[in-house]
Design a protein around this motif. Structure first.
Motif, mmCIF file in Angstrom:
data_model
loop_
_atom_site.group_PDB
_atom_site.id
_atom_site.type_symbol
_atom_site.label_atom_id
_atom_site.label_comp_id
_atom_site.label_asym_id
_atom_site.label_seq_id
_atom_site.Cartn_x
_atom_site.Cartn_y
_atom_site.Cartn_z
ATOM 1 N N LEU A 147 0.999 -1.187 0.335
ATOM 2 C CA LEU A 147 -0.036 -0.267 -0.110
ATOM 3 C C LEU A 147 0.777 1.328 -0.208
ATOM 4 C CD1 LEU A 147 -2.921 1.389 -0.026
ATOM 5 C CD2 LEU A 147 -2.467 1.428 3.014
ATOM 6 N N PHE A 148 2.150 0.956 0.575
ATOM 7 C CA PHE A 148 2.517 2.350 0.538
ATOM 8 C C PHE A 148 3.462 2.878 -0.643
ATOM 9 C CE2 PHE A 148 6.983 4.103 1.308
ATOM 10 C CZ PHE A 148 6.728 5.023 2.029
ATOM 11 N N GLU A 149 3.735 1.233 -1.028
ATOM 12 C CA GLU A 149 5.317 1.682 -2.233
ATOM 13 C C GLU A 149 3.520 2.125 -3.555
ATOM 14 O OE1 GLU A 149 5.912 -1.989 -2.630
ATOM 15 O OE2 GLU A 149 7.935 -1.685 -1.024
ATOM 16 N N ALA A 150 1.809 1.567 -3.683
ATOM 17 C CA ALA A 150 1.837 2.197 -3.957
ATOM 18 C C ALA A 150 0.828 2.967 -4.331
ATOM 19 C CB ALA A 150 0.949 0.812 -4.737
ATOM 20 N N GLY A 151 0.669 3.469 -2.826
ATOM 21 C CA GLY A 151 -0.361 4.703 -2.914
ATOM 22 C C GLY A 151 0.558 6.271 -3.546
ATOM 23 N N ASP A 152 -0.435 6.865 -3.940
ATOM 24 C CA ASP A 152 0.106 7.958 -4.657
ATOM 25 C C ASP A 152 -0.434 9.552 -3.756
ATOM 26 O OD1 ASP A 152 0.736 7.228 -6.926
ATOM 27 O OD2 ASP A 152 -0.922 6.560 -7.792
ATOM 28 N N ASP A 153 -1.478 9.279 -2.940
ATOM 29 C CA ASP A 153 -2.127 9.891 -1.842
ATOM 30 C C ASP A 153 -1.134 10.391 -0.456
ATOM 31 O OD1 ASP A 153 -4.275 11.873 -1.353
ATOM 32 O OD2 ASP A 153 -3.689 10.407 1.346
ATOM 33 N N VAL A 154 -0.582 11.642 -0.830
ATOM 34 C CA VAL A 154 0.542 11.713 0.382
ATOM 35 C C VAL A 154 0.168 11.166 1.563
ATOM 36 C CG1 VAL A 154 1.762 13.256 1.306
ATOM 37 C CG2 VAL A 154 1.409 14.029 -0.446
ATOM 38 N N GLU A 155 -0.921 11.315 2.360
ATOM 39 C CA GLU A 155 -2.088 10.601 3.501
ATOM 40 C C GLU A 155 -2.292 9.256 3.710
ATOM 41 O OE1 GLU A 155 -6.703 11.662 6.076
ATOM 42 O OE2 GLU A 155 -5.468 13.172 4.012
ATOM 43 N N MET A 156 -2.415 8.837 2.555
ATOM 44 C CA MET A 156 -2.276 7.131 2.684
ATOM 45 C C MET A 156 -0.743 6.898 2.665
ATOM 46 S SD MET A 156 -4.472 4.541 2.370
ATOM 47 C CE MET A 156 -5.733 5.238 1.403
ATOM 48 N N ARG A 157 -0.275 7.527 1.721
ATOM 49 C CA ARG A 157 0.658 6.665 2.285
ATOM 50 C C ARG A 157 1.544 6.640 3.566
ATOM 51 N NH1 ARG A 157 5.233 5.856 -1.985
ATOM 52 N NH2 ARG A 157 6.389 7.091 -0.297
ATOM 53 N N GLU A 158 1.592 8.053 4.335
ATOM 54 C CA GLU A 158 1.590 8.100 5.813
ATOM 55 C C GLU A 158 0.707 7.508 7.239
ATOM 56 O OE1 GLU A 158 3.843 9.295 8.894
ATOM 57 O OE2 GLU A 158 3.883 10.118 6.374
ATOM 58 N N MET A 159 -0.112 7.384 6.223
ATOM 59 C CA MET A 159 -0.808 5.771 7.250
ATOM 60 C C MET A 159 -0.412 4.503 7.167
ATOM 61 S SD MET A 159 -4.706 7.427 6.670
ATOM 62 C CE MET A 159 -5.568 5.592 7.734
ATOM 63 N N ALA A 160 0.287 4.177 5.729
ATOM 64 C CA ALA A 160 0.989 3.312 5.758
ATOM 65 C C ALA A 160 2.199 3.087 6.378
ATOM 66 C CB ALA A 160 0.917 3.410 4.539
ATOM 67 N N ARG A 161 2.605 4.617 6.528
ATOM 68 C CA ARG A 161 3.824 4.014 7.056
ATOM 69 C C ARG A 161 3.988 3.929 8.608
ATOM 70 N NH1 ARG A 161 8.215 7.470 5.727
ATOM 71 N NH2 ARG A 161 7.018 8.514 4.380
ATOM 72 N N SER A 162 2.842 5.024 9.007
ATOM 73 C CA SER A 162 2.656 4.670 10.329
ATOM 74 C C SER A 162 2.293 3.357 11.474
ATOM 75 C CB SER A 162 0.885 5.506 10.575
ATOM 76 O OG SER A 162 0.600 4.920 12.145
ATOM 77 N N GLU A 163 1.191 2.620 9.782
ATOM 78 C CA GLU A 163 0.779 0.942 9.986
ATOM 79 C C GLU A 163 1.912 -0.280 10.127
ATOM 80 O OE1 GLU A 163 -2.096 -2.517 8.664
ATOM 81 O OE2 GLU A 163 -2.139 -0.827 7.637
ATOM 82 N N ILE A 164 3.152 0.316 9.205
ATOM 83 C CA ILE A 164 3.893 -0.208 8.901
ATOM 84 C C ILE A 164 5.418 -0.460 10.346
ATOM 85 C CG2 ILE A 164 6.316 -0.721 8.140
ATOM 86 C CD1 ILE A 164 5.046 -0.256 5.484
#
Length: 409
Positions: A114-131
């Motif tokens: 999800l982090f690698e495929a996400g284009d949305d900044v907020e979505m990538r940040e959520m994925a980073r936090s989950e990781i």
């Protein structure tokens, strides 16, 4: 699917016994929990492919044993059923932790995608936090699994005999031995263990010159073994008229129970005589020779039993104590060899080692192996658990450090 017991037990020996749960402690709720060491560089190892392969083998054995519990032949044989349940329980905590670890691995893979495929900044940040959260949980599970896989003391699940013997200090040493007995009884009651008096020799002014308890329950030896050694007290005795502080000692021995399979005794090595017990108990103990005096000639161990009101029961009791003492001698040899092999970690473990000092004036208990002080009043109330947990955690940490060093060599 049918499995023969020898095959299952062989699988357990190969995959479970070598990685059986290590030091586990049981609280008042009888819930088994791990005592985890403090953060250490030795605990940062990851589960490599070899470790995962071993864990997978343990899981397969666990599932096979689970299937065996539904086998009519096993259900019909109470002894076999008990053995299968015991073997299964040995690996249950390891399997549950590994299952959770593999589940988190899948979650981590999904979060990374999800982090690698996400284009949305907020979505990538959520994925980073989950990781980050998943990785922290996995690191904690890695630490738990490694502790569960540490080699286990083969005596940890045994019941034991606890002996308190007054040392230097005369009457005050006897009284101190009695104080320790009171503390241990409170602690054993809080653990839900069964306790019975095996032998005792009261002191002239109170307390005990010597007392032996049989303790039965869950993982008794794994906890009480940390109490073995010399206990020293510094206080003003009740018999002291000048108000001077005296130093007295008592020695605690913890002996794992055994049976005839563990120890073979040649009847020719036993010299046994009978005598009158005396004391309370009516005419039987005063007029009939119910007491037993047993001597084991090869070791010189002498045991006198007067606890029971019949000679036969005192003979059985004396032989039980003798077997336990002989097994303890063999156990001490084995532990000394193990300590020499891996180096001195948590004291010597010998009975001559001074493990703890009780200072009445400063109201503190100092455990010399931990280098820590504990409130005296809490200890006198039976709160031995925090000290034992600290020693278990320190031992685990030392073993993990050794494991890390061995893997690097």
């Amino acid at each position: 699917m049918n499995f023969t017991l020898p095959i299952l037990l062989a699988a357990l020996c190969a995959n479970v016994t070598a990685f059986a749960p290590s030091r586990l402690v049981t609280g008042r709720s009888n819930q088994r929990t791990l005592v985890l060491p403090r953060e250490s560089t030795a605990l940062t190892m990851v589960l490599d492919s070899a470790m995962k392969s071993r864990l997978d083998g343990i899981r397969r054995s666990y599932l096979s044993l689970t299937e065996r519990l539904a086998d009519p032949d096993v259900i019909a044989d109470s002894n076999l059923l008990r053995q299968v349940m015991k073997d299964r329980s040995m690996s249950e905590e390891v399997v549950m932790a590994f299952n959770e670890y593999t589940r988190l691995e899948e979650e981590l893979e999904g979060a990374q995608e999800l982090f690698e495929a996400g284009d949305d900044v907020e979505m990538r940040e959520m994925a980073r936090s989950e990781i980050k959260d998943i990785q922290e949980k996995m690191e904690e599970l890695e630490r738990q699994i490694k502790i569960l896989l540490l080699p286990k003391d083969p005596n940890d699940d045994r019941n034991c005999m606890l002996e308190i013997r007054a040392g230097t200090g005369g009457s005050e040493a006897n009284i101190f031995a009695g104080d320790l007995l009171d503390v241990y009884r409170k602690y054993m009651a809080s653990e839900g263990w069964q306790v019975s008096m095996m032998d005792s020799s009261p002191g002239d002014d109170g307390g005990y010159k010597n007392v032996v308890l049989e303790v039965r329950g869950d993982s008794v030896y794994s906890k009480l073994k940390w109490e073995a050694g010399v206990h020293r007290v510094q206080r003003v005795p009740a018999t002291e008229t000048q108000g001077r502080v005296h130093t007295s000692t008592a020695t605690v021995a913890i002996m794992p129970e055994c049976d005839e399979v563990d120890i073979k005794i040649d009847p020719k090595d036993i010299e046994m005589s009978t005598m009158r017990s005396g004391g309370a108990g009516g005419q039987n103990v005063n007029k009939v020779e119910t007491a037993v005096d047993l001597l084991h000639k090869p070791t010189g161990i002498r045991i006198k039993c007067t606890q029971e009101r019949s000679q036969l029961k005192n003979k059985e009791l004396a032989m039980k104590i003798l077997m336990t003492r002989l097994y303890d001698i063999e156990n001490e040899k084995r532990e000394a060899e193990e300590r020499a092999r891996r180096g001195d970690q948590i004291g010597t473990g010998g009975r001559s080692e001074k493990i703890r000092t009780y200072n009445w004036k400063d109201s503190r208990v100092s455990d010399h192996r931990l280098g820590q002080n504990f409130p005296l009043q809490n200890f006198l109330g039976g709160e031995v658990g925090p000290i034992i947990d600290g020693l278990i955690a320190k031992d685990q940490e030392a073993k993990l450090r050794q494991l890390s060093e061995d893997s690097m060599n």
